[in-house]
Write a protein that holds these residues in place. Structure first.
Motif, PDB file in Angstrom:
ATOM      1  N   LYS A  12       0.821  -1.209   0.000  1.00 23.79           N
ATOM      2  CA  LYS A  12       0.000   0.000   0.000  1.00 23.79           C
ATOM      3  C   LYS A  12       0.856   1.261   0.000  1.00 23.79           C
ATOM      4  O   LYS A  12       0.577   2.217  -0.724  1.00 23.79           O
ATOM      5  N   LYS A  13       1.888   1.287   0.831  1.00 22.68           N
ATOM      6  CA  LYS A  13       2.773   2.450   0.890  1.00 22.68           C
ATOM      7  C   LYS A  13       4.205   2.011   0.625  1.00 22.68           C
ATOM      8  O   LYS A  13       4.848   1.396   1.474  1.00 22.68           O
TER       9      LYS A  13
ATOM     10  N   LYS B  72       5.149   1.056   6.959  1.00 18.02           N
ATOM     11  CA  LYS B  72       4.577   2.061   7.855  1.00 18.02           C
ATOM     12  C   LYS B  72       3.078   1.911   8.101  1.00 18.02           C
ATOM     13  O   LYS B  72       2.436   2.842   8.579  1.00 18.02           O
ATOM     14  N   ASN B  73       2.513   0.765   7.766  1.00 17.81           N
ATOM     15  CA  ASN B  73       1.121   0.535   8.135  1.00 17.81           C
ATOM     16  C   ASN B  73       0.892  -0.958   8.343  1.00 17.81           C
ATOM     17  O   ASN B  73       1.665  -1.800   7.861  1.00 17.81           O
ATOM     18  N   GLU B  74      -0.152  -1.276   9.063  1.00 19.69           N
ATOM     19  CA  GLU B  74      -0.408  -2.658   9.455  1.00 19.69           C
ATOM     20  C   GLU B  74      -0.765  -3.542   8.263  1.00 19.69           C
ATOM     21  O   GLU B  74      -0.489  -4.748   8.275  1.00 19.69           O
ATOM     22  N   GLN B  75      -1.339  -2.951   7.210  1.00 23.24           N
ATOM     23  CA  GLN B  75      -1.688  -3.751   6.036  1.00 23.24           C
ATOM     24  C   GLN B  75      -0.448  -4.318   5.354  1.00 23.24           C
ATOM     25  O   GLN B  75      -0.422  -5.489   4.953  1.00 23.24           O
ATOM     26  N   ASP B  76       0.595  -3.481   5.230  1.00 26.47           N
ATOM     27  CA  ASP B  76       1.810  -3.952   4.573  1.00 26.47           C
ATOM     28  C   ASP B  76       2.555  -4.963   5.441  1.00 26.47           C
ATOM     29  O   ASP B  76       3.129  -5.929   4.931  1.00 26.47           O
TER      30      ASP B  76
END
Length: 288
Positions: A227-228, A269-273
């Motif tokens: 995502k990021k 930097k996010n829980e999805q990744d």
């Protein structure tokens, strides 16, 4: 009339602390020669803000930074009239109220226009503001002057500043504004350029560690579903941690799909990744 510098315009050739590609140097110098703002777009963390600082360093000019927020109005870059303070002072009998100029607060554009020598003006993250923000600055940036209605004076730039405007492309900018800018998109650096950038910051890094780390880094960026994507600034943070922990190339040599990268909090930097790479690690283990 907007001020013009009849002498040969200064040229930016990069600095020891900033790796500027040929097309980026061309863009900076073209904007200076045209007397137009340089509009720089690119992924967050690709060095857009740092470019302005290094242009100022390379040209030997002072830097003025105007950081734009969602609540920022274009008028704040020119000046603000503090009517509340004037009313309060009038109630207290302060002699300053007789001169309205005492309640005019200069903005960053006014500061840049009033400099005795040419400077670099950074308008950072212009796309954070309201869509009308860029249009509200059209005339001032084009003519290099503005009118102060409270005092009746016209402020004209003594020297045309080198204006650099950054955008993270969060929203489209008006066509009328774009026509007045020289545009450059900072592409994400290839492995060779990124290695040069890393060596500017970590000149003593070992070749094997750098090569393995960048291979791992690009594998993360190119992984479908991320995502990021981690940026240049984030890979620098990651390498700083690797060096601080005295990790070696051998510590990083594993299948990119096999596990989360070491010290992955600097890159993901996010829980999805994080969850994505955890799933990939689980699937990889199940296939053994």
């Amino acid at each position: 009339m907007a001020p013009t510098d009849r002498k040969t315009p200064p040229r930016f050739e990069g600095t020891d602390a900033y790796v500027a590609t040929d097309d980026l140097r061309i863009a900076v110098n073209a904007a200076i020669a045209l007397g137009r703002p340089l509009l720089v777009k690119g992924e967050p963390g690709t060095g857009k803000t740092e470019l302005a600082r290094q242009v100022a360093e390379g040209l030997g000019m002072d830097l003025l930074e105007w950081g734009v927020k969602s609540t920022t109005r274009a008028q704040q870059g020119l000046y603000e009239y503090d009517a509340v303070s004037r009313l309060r002072d009038s109630q207290l009998g302060d002699e300053r109220v007789s001169d309205i100029a005492n309640y005019i607060r200069r903005g960053k554009l006014w500061e840049a226009f009033d400099r005795d020598e040419r400077c670099v003006l950074l308008i950072d993250e212009i796309d954070k503001a309201d869509i009308e923000f860029p249009n509200d600055l059209l005339q001032e940036l084009d003519r290099m002057e503005f009118h102060v209605y409270e005092t009746g004076e016209t402020v004209r730039a003594r020297h045309r500043p080198v204006v650099i405007i950054t955008s993270n492309n969060e929203k489209e900018l008006p066509d009328a504004f774009l026509r007045r800018c020289f545009f450059h998109y900072i592409r994400f650096p290839d492995a060779e350029t990124l290695a040069q950038i890393v060596r500017v910051h970590f000149p003593d890094i070992r070749d094997d560690l750098l090569g393995t780390a960048l291979t791992r880094f690009y594998a993360i960026r190119e992984q479908r579903g991320v995502k990021k994507k981690p940026s240049t600034s984030e890979v620098l943070d990651w390498l700083k941690l690797l060096l601080a922990e005295d990790l070696t190339a051998a510590d990083l040599k594993q299948d990119p799909k096999d596990a989360l990268p070491r010290l992955h909090g600097a890159l993901l930097k996010n829980e999805q990744d994080v969850a994505l790479f955890e799933r990939l690690a689980f699937l990889a283990r199940g296939q053994r």
